[in-house]
Write a protein that holds these residues in place. Structure first.
Motif, PDB file in Angstrom:
ATOM      1  N   LYS A 285      34.270  51.824  28.984  1.00 30.45           N
ATOM      2  CA  LYS A 285      32.842  51.771  28.657  1.00 30.45           C
ATOM      3  C   LYS A 285      32.518  50.599  27.733  1.00 30.45           C
ATOM      4  CE  LYS A 285      31.904  56.718  29.250  1.00 30.45           C
ATOM      5  NZ  LYS A 285      31.537  57.989  28.558  1.00 30.45           N
ATOM      6  N   LEU A 286      33.482  50.229  26.895  1.00 28.06           N
ATOM      7  CA  LEU A 286      33.295  49.093  25.988  1.00 28.06           C
ATOM      8  C   LEU A 286      33.503  47.753  26.690  1.00 28.06           C
ATOM      9  CD1 LEU A 286      35.125  50.403  22.780  1.00 28.06           C
ATOM     10  CD2 LEU A 286      32.659  50.152  23.114  1.00 28.06           C
ATOM     11  N   GLY A 287      33.943  47.791  27.941  1.00 27.15           N
ATOM     12  CA  GLY A 287      34.178  46.560  28.686  1.00 27.15           C
ATOM     13  C   GLY A 287      35.476  45.869  28.339  1.00 27.15           C
ATOM     14  N   ILE A 288      36.403  46.622  27.707  1.00 28.11           N
ATOM     15  CA  ILE A 288      37.665  46.036  27.270  1.00 28.11           C
ATOM     16  C   ILE A 288      38.725  46.121  28.362  1.00 28.11           C
ATOM     17  CG2 ILE A 288      39.575  46.368  25.631  1.00 28.11           C
ATOM     18  CD1 ILE A 288      37.496  47.105  23.543  1.00 28.11           C
ATOM     19  N   LYS A 311      37.792  36.004  30.271  1.00 31.86           N
ATOM     20  CA  LYS A 311      37.041  35.374  29.179  1.00 31.86           C
ATOM     21  C   LYS A 311      35.882  36.254  28.715  1.00 31.86           C
ATOM     22  CE  LYS A 311      38.164  30.587  30.358  1.00 31.86           C
ATOM     23  NZ  LYS A 311      37.632  29.261  30.734  1.00 31.86           N
ATOM     24  N   LYS A 312      35.267  36.988  29.652  1.00 33.62           N
ATOM     25  CA  LYS A 312      34.160  37.860  29.285  1.00 33.62           C
ATOM     26  C   LYS A 312      34.634  38.993  28.378  1.00 33.62           C
ATOM     27  CE  LYS A 312      31.224  37.051  33.322  1.00 33.62           C
ATOM     28  NZ  LYS A 312      30.566  37.661  34.501  1.00 33.62           N
ATOM     29  N   LYS A 313      35.881  39.418  28.580  1.00 33.44           N
ATOM     30  CA  LYS A 313      36.424  40.515  27.785  1.00 33.44           C
ATOM     31  C   LYS A 313      36.948  40.040  26.437  1.00 33.44           C
ATOM     32  CE  LYS A 313      37.977  43.195  31.801  1.00 33.44           C
ATOM     33  NZ  LYS A 313      39.136  43.785  32.483  1.00 33.44           N
ATOM     34  N   LEU A 314      37.248  38.759  26.338  1.00 34.27           N
ATOM     35  CA  LEU A 314      37.972  38.245  25.181  1.00 34.27           C
ATOM     36  C   LEU A 314      37.264  38.541  23.868  1.00 34.27           C
ATOM     37  CD1 LEU A 314      40.562  36.699  24.516  1.00 34.27           C
ATOM     38  CD2 LEU A 314      39.229  34.589  24.567  1.00 34.27           C
ATOM     39  N   GLU A 315      35.966  38.263  23.803  1.00 40.66           N
ATOM     40  CA  GLU A 315      35.232  38.471  22.561  1.00 40.66           C
ATOM     41  C   GLU A 315      35.119  39.952  22.224  1.00 40.66           C
ATOM     42  OE1 GLU A 315      33.782  37.664  19.075  1.00 40.66           O
ATOM     43  OE2 GLU A 315      34.493  36.123  20.471  1.00 40.66           O
ATOM     44  N   LYS A 316      34.962  40.784  23.250  1.00 40.11           N
ATOM     45  CA  LYS A 316      34.894  42.229  23.028  1.00 40.11           C
ATOM     46  C   LYS A 316      36.221  42.752  22.486  1.00 40.11           C
ATOM     47  CE  LYS A 316      31.480  43.053  26.665  1.00 40.11           C
ATOM     48  NZ  LYS A 316      31.205  43.727  27.960  1.00 40.11           N
ATOM     49  N   VAL A 317      37.321  42.246  23.028  1.00 36.26           N
ATOM     50  CA  VAL A 317      38.639  42.658  22.552  1.00 36.26           C
ATOM     51  C   VAL A 317      38.845  42.208  21.118  1.00 36.26           C
ATOM     52  CG1 VAL A 317      41.116  42.372  22.872  1.00 36.26           C
ATOM     53  CG2 VAL A 317      39.649  42.694  24.858  1.00 36.26           C
ATOM     54  N   ARG A 318      38.467  40.976  20.825  1.00 33.25           N
ATOM     55  CA  ARG A 318      38.639  40.430  19.476  1.00 33.25           C
ATOM     56  C   ARG A 318      37.847  41.261  18.459  1.00 33.25           C
ATOM     57  NH1 ARG A 318      37.294  35.634  20.582  1.00 33.25           N
ATOM     58  NH2 ARG A 318      39.396  34.787  20.834  1.00 33.25           N
TER      59      ARG A 318
END
Length: 343
Positions: A285-288, A311-318
């Motif tokens: 749900k968080l897009g991770i 790349k779209k997930k990278l900032e969310k993971v960080r």
């Protein structure tokens, strides 16, 4: 407020056993305010090792205690532990229980384990869960219990990762201890039935729980599906993650809530697919991570690996890693324990 506590279990680790870092990280995260008197004492006699500490501790921290009936002298240990639960006020102890799973992964003594689970929901002073589904599941079993539940996603150890990654050798990496409840055998059998056993380059690595289960997995291996029945070092695990397009979790939905292997994979900024249950569902749900509901849907996820932009997930993971370190978990837990107070 500094409190004295006992933590269960403390396991002596040998060269041929897995080293789950959860309890080590847990202890370190709250060390400023909680002193674990048995930190360096293995619980060789199970919960009976608690006896010398009664009268000396304020808190009893419990992990995987619902598996107690399976241990040596399991019934006697369970009777003693139930006595502690019933008399915790008289003994001057508050109980903190972490729900790691909905129920034990192991089918033996299931009736007694369910009894323990419900008693822990009823009698614990504070309950920790690392999955939002854990809150809902506990509330369903024991309405009103959510007021004493502390929810925090499974904490992460941030890693100093290399910026340049090697070429991809594998489409799929499955790693961690290899047990039937993780659904790996079911997934391999599904691929076999569909004639898709050679469709993905797959590395499966980890120690199997038994030789018979190893043989069950081994029958599905081929030139594209590699099985390594061994633990790997942190360094080699990192290399395998970087060499794989996706880290896959095939857990069944019957018991899983959170997963340390999932969190470790997130810490490596891995592209991940997992079942739409527990913490996997939350991370989806968080897009991770990517999630799936059944194996046919999982095949679609794996076939479309190149369509998922890491790349779209990278900032969310960080951002997730920054907000959910062990340090921040420890700070939040200490605040909650301060509110709970001493016995």
């Amino acid at each position: 407020m500094t409190v004295k506590a006992y933590i269960y279990p403390r396991t002596k680790r040998g060269k041929n056993t897995t080293n789950n870092p959860y309890l080590k990280n847990f202890i370190e995260s709250v060390r400023e305010h909680i002193v674990f008197l048995n930190e360096n004492q293995p619980t060789a006699k199970g919960i009976f090792n608690l006896i010398p500490y009664i009268g000396k501790i304020d808190y009893l921290f419990l992990n995987w205690i619902e598996d107690l009936p399976d241990k040596k002298w399991g019934f006697l240990q369970t009777v003693f532990f139930y006595f502690v639960l019933l008399n915790k006020r008289l003994l001057g102890i508050k109980v903190v229980w972490t729900i790691h799973n909905k129920i034990s992964h192991f089918p033996g003594n299931l009736r007694l384990k369910k009894f323990l689970f419900r008693q822990l929901l009823k009698r614990s002073d504070l309950i920790i869960t690392h999955a939002d589904e854990g809150v809902r599941f506990a509330e369903m079993l024991y309405p009103g219990v959510s007021k004493k539940i502390f929810y925090f996603p499974h904490p992460i150890v941030p890693l100093d990762l290399p910026r340049i990654h090697p070429p991809k050798k594998y489409d799929v990496l499955i790693w961690g201890s290899l047990s039937p409840y993780k659904g790996i055998h079911d997934f391999l059998a599904f691929l076999h039935r569909k004639g898709a056993s050679s469709q993905f380059r797959m590395m499966i690595v980890g120690k199997t729980v038994s030789e018979s289960f190893y043989n069950q997995l081994k029958q599905y291996t081929n030139s594209n599906i590699i099985l390594r029945n061994e633990f790997v070092s942190k360094e080699e695990l990192a290399s395998l993650i970087f060499e794989s397009k996706i880290v896959l979790f095939t857990y069944s939905g019957d018991s899983v809530l959170s997963s340390g292997a999932l969190i470790d994979s997130i810490a490596h900024y891995a592209n991940i697919a997992g079942p739409n249950v527990g913490a996997f569902q939350e991370m989806g749900k968080l897009g991770i991570i990517s999630t799936y509901s059944d194996f046919p849907e999982l095949i679609e996820v794996l076939q479309n690996l190149n369509e998922h932009s890491e790349k779209k997930k990278l900032e969310k993971v960080r951002e997730f890693i920054h907000n959910h370190t062990w340090e921040k978990f420890g700070q939040a837990l200490q605040q909650r324990i301060t509110k709970t107070g001493k016995p």
